[in-house]
Scaffold this active site. Structure first.
Site, PDB file in Angstrom:
ATOM      1  N   TYR A 116      -2.253  -1.085  10.351  1.00  0.00           N
ATOM      2  CA  TYR A 116      -2.364  -1.465   8.930  1.00  0.00           C
ATOM      3  C   TYR A 116      -1.128  -1.025   8.160  1.00  0.00           C
ATOM      4  CZ  TYR A 116      -4.019  -1.254   4.070  1.00  0.00           C
ATOM      5  OH  TYR A 116      -4.146  -1.391   2.707  1.00  0.00           O
ATOM      6  N   SER A 153       0.837  -1.199   0.000  1.00  0.00           N
ATOM      7  CA  SER A 153       0.000   0.000   0.000  1.00  0.00           C
ATOM      8  C   SER A 153       0.869   1.246   0.000  1.00  0.00           C
ATOM      9  CB  SER A 153      -0.895   0.005   1.245  1.00  0.00           C
ATOM     10  OG  SER A 153      -1.507   1.262   1.456  1.00  0.00           O
TER      11      SER A 153
END
Length: 299
Positions: free
Chosen positions: A204, A191
């Site tokens: 995350y 990401s």
């Protein structure tokens, strides 16, 4: 019977992709695509396939919806048969399978929780049983939980995030590796948050940083076997994960802070995976691609 989702042409898509979305929120992760408004754009009917993956077999985790679904559609258009591992989103998974089969390719669905190491072995065994081989592994599934402070991240949440987003990538890779031959490809979804961080997604972001480093280290470990390992680091993409993690108010402006002033659609990410899975990227390993709306990230 599930309808084949039809999307409009690329130029028209880019004109009509929303800068803002209707406020909406789903209470449980990883979220359901079939109730999102508008539906994510997973398939590009003007995509010019060229048999880049003809005869290949791919496992795609989280392939029932979102980026995984778009990758599955693109792989199928390029000639691959698909094994989709998913958690519990049966209706989304059934629709994805229906579309893949309408594209003329075979598809199997494997339901289960990849936080458990034994589930990775089940996915691999069922894929081998059905298709006889594995050429591509896409580690793609994930969860994220919004918290305003690290003080709000419980041990249980931390455990869930790490087991889902990075432990399972290890498990899947270990399970599939004995079946991969020279020329095989592993692609991990990381990401933009691995490079930039995110104040509301601390755990995350940490897992996505781990995925990035896992990708680079694994690539060095497997290069002598002729197995390439690369990754894709998407920016904000309109998927079920967004509506099941952000609040309805946050969803309204999701992606507006990118240089392109909008969120991306799953089909805009899928071609990065096609490139990394195919021989077009034969001289690349340990690398990360960045379909993120123009954000400048680390290499």
């Amino acid at each position: 019977m599930y309808p084949v989702y039809k999307s409009i042409g690329v130029k028209q898509q880019c004109k009509e992709i929303k800068v803002s979305f209707p406020p909406q929120h789903q209470e449980s992760q990883p979220g359901l695509e079939y109730i999102m408004k508008p539906r994510p754009i997973s398939s590009n009917p003007y995509y010019c396939e060229s048999d880049k993956l003809q005869g290949k077999v791919a496992i795609i985790t989280g392939g029932d919806s979102g980026i995984g679904r778009a990758v599955a559609y693109a792989f199928a258009k390029e000639g691959a048969d698909i094994a989709i591992s998913y958690l519990c989103e049966d209706r989304d998974a059934d629709e994805t399978k229906y579309v893949i089969e309408n594209l003329g390719r075979r598809c199997i669905l494997i339901r289960g929780d990849l936080k458990e190491e034994k589930m990775s072995k089940v996915v691999v065994e069922k894929t081998i049983e059905c298709f006889g081989k594995i050429d591509i592994l896409v580690n793609n599934h994930g969860v994220q939980f919004i918290q305003n402070s690290i003080l709000d991240i419980t041990a249980e949440q931390l455990d869930t995030t790490f087991k889902t987003n990075i432990y399972s990538y290890f498990y899947m890779t270990k399970a599939v590796l004995p079946y991969l031959k020279e020329g095989a490809s592993i692609i991990n979804t990381t990401s933009v948050t691995a490079y930039e961080g995110h104040p509301l997604l601390i755990d995350y972001s940490a897992t996505k940083g781990a995925v990035m480093t896992f990708t680079r280290s694994l690539s060095q470990s497997l290069v002598s076997k002729g197995i390439r390992v690369n990754g894709v680091a998407p920016g904000p993409i309109w998927t079920p994960l967004i509506v099941s993690s952000f609040s309805a108010e946050q969803v309204e402006t999701f992606g507006n802070d990118t240089p392109m002033n909008r969120a991306g659609q799953p089909f805009e990410v899928a071609t990065s995976f096609v490139f990394l899975a195919s021989d077009d990227s034969s001289y690349m390993s340990g690398q990360i691609l960045h379909p993120n709306g123009g954000t400048i990230s680390g290499s």
